[in-house]
Design a protein around this motif. Structure first.
Motif, PDB file in Angstrom:
ATOM      1  N   TYR A   1      34.161  47.033  35.136  1.00 51.45           N
ATOM      2  CA  TYR A   1      34.565  46.709  36.502  1.00 51.45           C
ATOM      3  C   TYR A   1      33.403  46.019  37.189  1.00 51.45           C
ATOM      4  O   TYR A   1      32.254  46.466  37.087  1.00 51.45           O
ATOM      5  CB  TYR A   1      34.934  47.980  37.271  1.00 51.45           C
ATOM      6  CG  TYR A   1      36.149  48.671  36.717  1.00 51.45           C
ATOM      7  CD1 TYR A   1      37.421  48.342  37.159  1.00 51.45           C
ATOM      8  CD2 TYR A   1      36.018  49.661  35.740  1.00 51.45           C
ATOM      9  CE1 TYR A   1      38.542  48.977  36.639  1.00 51.45           C
ATOM     10  CE2 TYR A   1      37.139  50.296  35.225  1.00 51.45           C
ATOM     11  CZ  TYR A   1      38.390  49.957  35.675  1.00 51.45           C
ATOM     12  OH  TYR A   1      39.492  50.580  35.160  1.00 51.45           O
ATOM     13  N   TYR A   2      33.681  44.944  37.921  1.00 52.18           N
ATOM     14  CA  TYR A   2      32.672  44.159  38.616  1.00 52.18           C
ATOM     15  C   TYR A   2      32.764  44.436  40.120  1.00 52.18           C
ATOM     16  O   TYR A   2      33.857  44.332  40.698  1.00 52.18           O
ATOM     17  CB  TYR A   2      32.901  42.659  38.370  1.00 52.18           C
ATOM     18  CG  TYR A   2      32.768  42.252  36.921  1.00 52.18           C
ATOM     19  CD1 TYR A   2      31.618  41.608  36.480  1.00 52.18           C
ATOM     20  CD2 TYR A   2      33.779  42.493  36.001  1.00 52.18           C
ATOM     21  CE1 TYR A   2      31.480  41.220  35.156  1.00 52.18           C
ATOM     22  CE2 TYR A   2      33.650  42.119  34.670  1.00 52.18           C
ATOM     23  CZ  TYR A   2      32.507  41.484  34.264  1.00 52.18           C
ATOM     24  OH  TYR A   2      32.376  41.105  32.951  1.00 52.18           O
ATOM     25  N   TRP A   3      31.613  44.785  40.727  1.00 52.90           N
ATOM     26  CA  TRP A   3      31.569  45.109  42.150  1.00 52.90           C
ATOM     27  C   TRP A   3      30.464  44.311  42.835  1.00 52.90           C
ATOM     28  O   TRP A   3      29.387  44.125  42.271  1.00 52.90           O
ATOM     29  CB  TRP A   3      31.304  46.608  42.351  1.00 52.90           C
ATOM     30  CG  TRP A   3      32.441  47.442  41.841  1.00 52.90           C
ATOM     31  CD1 TRP A   3      32.584  47.954  40.587  1.00 52.90           C
ATOM     32  CD2 TRP A   3      33.610  47.813  42.547  1.00 52.90           C
ATOM     33  NE1 TRP A   3      33.768  48.638  40.487  1.00 52.90           N
ATOM     34  CE2 TRP A   3      34.421  48.561  41.684  1.00 52.90           C
ATOM     35  CE3 TRP A   3      34.051  47.592  43.856  1.00 52.90           C
ATOM     36  CZ2 TRP A   3      35.656  49.098  42.068  1.00 52.90           C
ATOM     37  CZ3 TRP A   3      35.276  48.124  44.234  1.00 52.90           C
ATOM     38  CH2 TRP A   3      36.055  48.865  43.346  1.00 52.90           C
TER      39      TRP A   3
ATOM     40  N   LYS B   1      37.856  42.970  36.584  1.00 53.76           N
ATOM     41  CA  LYS B   1      37.572  43.816  35.423  1.00 53.76           C
ATOM     42  C   LYS B   1      37.892  43.072  34.139  1.00 53.76           C
ATOM     43  O   LYS B   1      38.646  42.096  34.129  1.00 53.76           O
ATOM     44  CB  LYS B   1      38.354  45.125  35.474  1.00 53.76           C
ATOM     45  CG  LYS B   1      39.819  44.985  35.122  1.00 53.76           C
ATOM     46  CD  LYS B   1      40.495  46.355  35.034  1.00 53.76           C
ATOM     47  CE  LYS B   1      41.913  46.202  34.531  1.00 53.76           C
ATOM     48  NZ  LYS B   1      42.573  47.475  34.327  1.00 53.76           N
TER      49      LYS B   1
ATOM     50  N   PRO C   1      32.663  36.596  36.821  1.00 53.19           N
ATOM     51  CA  PRO C   1      33.456  37.832  36.868  1.00 53.19           C
ATOM     52  C   PRO C   1      34.933  37.488  37.053  1.00 53.19           C
ATOM     53  O   PRO C   1      35.267  36.524  37.745  1.00 53.19           O
ATOM     54  CB  PRO C   1      32.918  38.538  38.117  1.00 53.19           C
ATOM     55  CG  PRO C   1      31.553  37.997  38.315  1.00 53.19           C
ATOM     56  CD  PRO C   1      31.614  36.569  37.819  1.00 53.19           C
TER      57      PRO C   1
ATOM     58  N   MET D   1      25.185  42.185  42.158  1.00 49.89           N
ATOM     59  CA  MET D   1      26.438  42.591  41.559  1.00 49.89           C
ATOM     60  C   MET D   1      26.181  43.850  40.736  1.00 49.89           C
ATOM     61  O   MET D   1      25.106  44.026  40.170  1.00 49.89           O
ATOM     62  CB  MET D   1      26.986  41.465  40.668  1.00 49.89           C
ATOM     63  CG  MET D   1      28.252  41.836  39.942  1.00 49.89           C
ATOM     64  SD  MET D   1      29.125  40.495  39.070  1.00 49.89           S
ATOM     65  CE  MET D   1      27.860  39.734  38.117  1.00 49.89           C
TER      66      MET D   1
ATOM     67  N   LEU E   1      27.979  46.476  37.726  1.00 49.60           N
ATOM     68  CA  LEU E   1      28.997  46.669  36.700  1.00 49.60           C
ATOM     69  C   LEU E   1      29.177  48.166  36.484  1.00 49.60           C
ATOM     70  O   LEU E   1      28.202  48.905  36.379  1.00 49.60           O
ATOM     71  CB  LEU E   1      28.575  46.045  35.375  1.00 49.60           C
ATOM     72  CG  LEU E   1      28.215  44.569  35.356  1.00 49.60           C
ATOM     73  CD1 LEU E   1      27.866  44.131  33.935  1.00 49.60           C
ATOM     74  CD2 LEU E   1      29.336  43.731  35.922  1.00 49.60           C
TER      75      LEU E   1
END
Length: 106
Positions: A52-54, A37, A104, A1, A3
């Motif tokens: 923001y989380y990706w 987010k 998240p 993940m 951020l």
């Protein structure tokens, strides 16, 4: 993940900013690999942190290629007094007590 921390000192927002900001958020939410987010506002100043989380760098790169996002990056001085972006890879995350907030945001 991954951020993405977007630290900003807001300036003056106009109608065009809000339209562009809404379009960018919709694009993020439609991007495969976007996880959500969270936003924090500093009590002692106007500074804002948006995390923001990706799922992956590929997902983040796909979002970064969006034309609205590119336009906003070019025009930042119209709406922010300052900004900083930090991209971080999460190696490990753990804790207790936040309930659903531990994951998240969806």
């Amino acid at each position: 993940m991954y951020l993405v921390t977007f630290r900003l000192d807001p300036g003056e927002y106009d109608e065009e900013f809000h339209k562009l900001n809404d379009a960018i958020q919709a694009t993020a939410e439609d991007t495969d690999g976007y996880l959500g987010k969270r936003t924090w506002n500093a009590q002692e100043s106007e500074e804002v942190l948006v995390i923001y989380y990706w799922k992956s760098l590929d997902a983040l790169g796909s979002f970064g290629a969006d034309s609205d996002h590119k336009q906003a990056k070019q025009r930042w001085t119209e709406w922010y007094d300052a900004y900083e972006v930090t991209v971080t890879e999460v190696v490990e995350a753990y804790g207790s007590g936040f309930g659903a907030d531990a994951d998240p945001p969806a």
